[in-house]
Motif scaffolding. Structure first.
Motif, PDB file in Angstrom:
ATOM      1  N   VAL A  51     -40.732  11.082  19.432  1.00 36.82           N
ATOM      2  CA  VAL A  51     -40.722  10.219  18.257  1.00 36.82           C
ATOM      3  C   VAL A  51     -41.636   9.033  18.544  1.00 36.82           C
ATOM      4  O   VAL A  51     -41.512   8.385  19.587  1.00 36.82           O
ATOM      5  CB  VAL A  51     -39.299   9.722  17.906  1.00 36.82           C
ATOM      6  CG1 VAL A  51     -39.313   8.936  16.597  1.00 36.82           C
ATOM      7  CG2 VAL A  51     -38.312  10.880  17.826  1.00 36.82           C
ATOM      8  N   THR A  52     -42.550   8.779  17.635  1.00 39.83           N
ATOM      9  CA  THR A  52     -43.436   7.628  17.724  1.00 39.83           C
ATOM     10  C   THR A  52     -43.228   6.788  16.461  1.00 39.83           C
ATOM     11  O   THR A  52     -42.526   7.213  15.542  1.00 39.83           O
ATOM     12  CB  THR A  52     -44.914   8.059  17.827  1.00 39.83           C
ATOM     13  OG1 THR A  52     -45.287   8.736  16.621  1.00 39.83           O
ATOM     14  CG2 THR A  52     -45.154   8.985  19.012  1.00 39.83           C
ATOM     15  N   GLU A  53     -43.827   5.633  16.430  1.00 40.79           N
ATOM     16  CA  GLU A  53     -43.749   4.680  15.316  1.00 40.79           C
ATOM     17  C   GLU A  53     -42.387   3.997  15.327  1.00 40.79           C
ATOM     18  O   GLU A  53     -41.342   4.649  15.282  1.00 40.79           O
ATOM     19  CB  GLU A  53     -44.029   5.327  13.959  1.00 40.79           C
ATOM     20  CG  GLU A  53     -45.244   6.226  13.916  1.00 40.79           C
ATOM     21  CD  GLU A  53     -46.480   5.664  14.609  1.00 40.79           C
ATOM     22  OE1 GLU A  53     -46.781   4.460  14.458  1.00 40.79           O
ATOM     23  OE2 GLU A  53     -47.155   6.433  15.326  1.00 40.79           O
ATOM     24  N   CYS A  54     -42.417   2.695  15.394  1.00 48.96           N
ATOM     25  CA  CYS A  54     -41.187   1.908  15.591  1.00 48.96           C
ATOM     26  C   CYS A  54     -40.105   2.175  14.551  1.00 48.96           C
ATOM     27  O   CYS A  54     -38.935   2.320  14.909  1.00 48.96           O
ATOM     28  CB  CYS A  54     -41.519   0.422  15.600  1.00 48.96           C
ATOM     29  SG  CYS A  54     -42.309  -0.102  17.110  1.00 48.96           S
ATOM     30  N   ALA A  55     -40.465   2.193  13.289  1.00 47.94           N
ATOM     31  CA  ALA A  55     -39.437   2.418  12.266  1.00 47.94           C
ATOM     32  C   ALA A  55     -38.808   3.795  12.432  1.00 47.94           C
ATOM     33  O   ALA A  55     -37.592   3.954  12.291  1.00 47.94           O
ATOM     34  CB  ALA A  55     -40.030   2.259  10.866  1.00 47.94           C
ATOM     35  N   ALA A  56     -39.632   4.790  12.755  1.00 52.63           N
ATOM     36  CA  ALA A  56     -39.107   6.140  12.973  1.00 52.63           C
ATOM     37  C   ALA A  56     -38.209   6.175  14.200  1.00 52.63           C
ATOM     38  O   ALA A  56     -37.150   6.819  14.194  1.00 52.63           O
ATOM     39  CB  ALA A  56     -40.251   7.137  13.116  1.00 52.63           C
ATOM     40  N   ILE A  57     -38.592   5.476  15.256  1.00 53.39           N
ATOM     41  CA  ILE A  57     -37.772   5.422  16.465  1.00 53.39           C
ATOM     42  C   ILE A  57     -36.429   4.766  16.152  1.00 53.39           C
ATOM     43  O   ILE A  57     -35.372   5.257  16.565  1.00 53.39           O
ATOM     44  CB  ILE A  57     -38.523   4.675  17.594  1.00 53.39           C
ATOM     45  CG1 ILE A  57     -39.685   5.552  18.099  1.00 53.39           C
ATOM     46  CG2 ILE A  57     -37.582   4.296  18.729  1.00 53.39           C
ATOM     47  CD1 ILE A  57     -40.648   4.845  19.021  1.00 53.39           C
ATOM     48  N   CYS A  58     -36.459   3.675  15.414  1.00 59.56           N
ATOM     49  CA  CYS A  58     -35.207   2.994  15.055  1.00 59.56           C
ATOM     50  C   CYS A  58     -34.299   3.913  14.229  1.00 59.56           C
ATOM     51  O   CYS A  58     -33.103   4.046  14.517  1.00 59.56           O
ATOM     52  CB  CYS A  58     -35.498   1.704  14.294  1.00 59.56           C
ATOM     53  SG  CYS A  58     -36.171   0.388  15.334  1.00 59.56           S
ATOM     54  N   ALA A  59     -34.864   4.546  13.208  1.00 57.86           N
ATOM     55  CA  ALA A  59     -34.065   5.443  12.361  1.00 57.86           C
ATOM     56  C   ALA A  59     -33.541   6.626  13.168  1.00 57.86           C
ATOM     57  O   ALA A  59     -32.374   7.013  13.044  1.00 57.86           O
ATOM     58  CB  ALA A  59     -34.891   5.922  11.169  1.00 57.86           C
ATOM     59  N   TYR A  60     -34.388   7.195  14.018  1.00 58.10           N
ATOM     60  CA  TYR A  60     -33.987   8.343  14.831  1.00 58.10           C
ATOM     61  C   TYR A  60     -32.843   7.973  15.772  1.00 58.10           C
ATOM     62  O   TYR A  60     -31.825   8.675  15.856  1.00 58.10           O
ATOM     63  CB  TYR A  60     -35.183   8.865  15.634  1.00 58.10           C
ATOM     64  CG  TYR A  60     -34.820   9.994  16.553  1.00 58.10           C
ATOM     65  CD1 TYR A  60     -34.810  11.310  16.108  1.00 58.10           C
ATOM     66  CD2 TYR A  60     -34.431   9.750  17.874  1.00 58.10           C
ATOM     67  CE1 TYR A  60     -34.441  12.358  16.951  1.00 58.10           C
ATOM     68  CE2 TYR A  60     -34.062  10.781  18.719  1.00 58.10           C
ATOM     69  CZ  TYR A  60     -34.067  12.087  18.252  1.00 58.10           C
ATOM     70  OH  TYR A  60     -33.695  13.111  19.087  1.00 58.10           O
ATOM     71  N   LEU A  61     -32.997   6.873  16.501  1.00 61.15           N
ATOM     72  CA  LEU A  61     -31.963   6.478  17.462  1.00 61.15           C
ATOM     73  C   LEU A  61     -30.655   6.106  16.771  1.00 61.15           C
ATOM     74  O   LEU A  61     -29.569   6.387  17.293  1.00 61.15           O
ATOM     75  CB  LEU A  61     -32.462   5.328  18.339  1.00 61.15           C
ATOM     76  CG  LEU A  61     -33.559   5.702  19.347  1.00 61.15           C
ATOM     77  CD1 LEU A  61     -34.109   4.449  20.019  1.00 61.15           C
ATOM     78  CD2 LEU A  61     -33.044   6.700  20.379  1.00 61.15           C
ATOM     79  N   ALA A  62     -30.747   5.506  15.601  1.00 62.29           N
ATOM     80  CA  ALA A  62     -29.535   5.175  14.850  1.00 62.29           C
ATOM     81  C   ALA A  62     -28.769   6.448  14.507  1.00 62.29           C
ATOM     82  O   ALA A  62     -27.536   6.478  14.587  1.00 62.29           O
ATOM     83  CB  ALA A  62     -29.890   4.395  13.587  1.00 62.29           C
ATOM     84  N   ASP A  63     -29.478   7.503  14.140  1.00 64.20           N
ATOM     85  CA  ASP A  63     -28.827   8.778  13.822  1.00 64.20           C
ATOM     86  C   ASP A  63     -28.384   9.528  15.080  1.00 64.20           C
ATOM     87  O   ASP A  63     -27.342  10.180  15.089  1.00 64.20           O
ATOM     88  CB  ASP A  63     -29.760   9.667  13.003  1.00 64.20           C
ATOM     89  CG  ASP A  63     -29.925   9.181  11.570  1.00 64.20           C
ATOM     90  OD1 ASP A  63     -29.064   8.404  11.091  1.00 64.20           O
ATOM     91  OD2 ASP A  63     -30.912   9.579  10.927  1.00 64.20           O
TER      92      ASP A  63
END
Length: 195
Positions: A51-63
């Protein structure tokens, strides 16, 4: 001094174990470029998923770590995604364009830009934060959207790329006073000092 600080903070919020791999900015390792051809940080690999891109990383880790409660329940996901991707798209684009001296005065041409113009973007951000019901952007508790928007604001206020506004300063103080934020900053600062 990179967006990697956002990913570190998010990882600290999840409570997950993680390893940090330093990347040389001038001579990027071929193994890293194979994982992220952009050669940029942050990049995470979790259970084989890149996973790259900060917003994607944040959303991914939250899930990926629901026990941390960093993603709101389904009914609040609209506000959550709006805040995450407003910061990732219009806000970052507006701030970067201003920093580069790219000002588009023609309203017709502003319509071609994802952010329109700088002032409207900043005013919209203020409205989003000021309108946060429980003081958080998308739920009655802190979420990844608060982290991501707060990180953008903290950086922008520190370096003057986002104008000082009371609502921004209060929000930054609120999110960066969290234990995970303080831990993440201390770890990043120690890594920077050791470089």
């Amino acid at each position: 001094m990179s967006r990697g600080r956002i990913a570190r903070w998010m990882l600290e919020e999840t409570g997950a174990d993680y390893d940090v791999v330093r990347v040389d900015w001038t001579a990027k390792d071929a193994a890293f470029v194979a994982v992220n051809p952009m050669g940029k940080v942050p990049t995470i690999v979790h259970d084989g998923v890149v996973v790259t891109e900060c917003a994607a990383i944040c959303a991914y880790l939250a899930d990926a770590f629901p026990e941390a409660r960093l993603a709101p329940p389904g009914g609040a996901r609209g506000a959550y995604y709006r805040a995450l991707f407003f910061a990732a798209g219009p806000l970052e684009q507006a701030v970067t364009s201003r920093a580069m001296g790219w000002e588009i005065a023609d309203p017709a041409k502003q319509g071609m830009l994802g952010f329109g113009d700088f002032d409207r973007t900043i005013d919209t951000l203020e409205t989003l934060i000021a309108g946060a019901g429980a003081g958080w952007l998308a739920a009655d508790h802190f979420t990844a959207a608060d982290l991501y928007v707060g990180a953008h604001l903290a950086w922008g206020l520190q370096f003057g790329s986002i104008p000082q506004r009371g609502v921004f300063a209060k929000f930054v103080e609120r999110v960066t006073s969290r234990e995970a934020s303080i831990r993440a900053a201390a770890k990043d600062d120690a890594m920077l000092a050791a470089a």
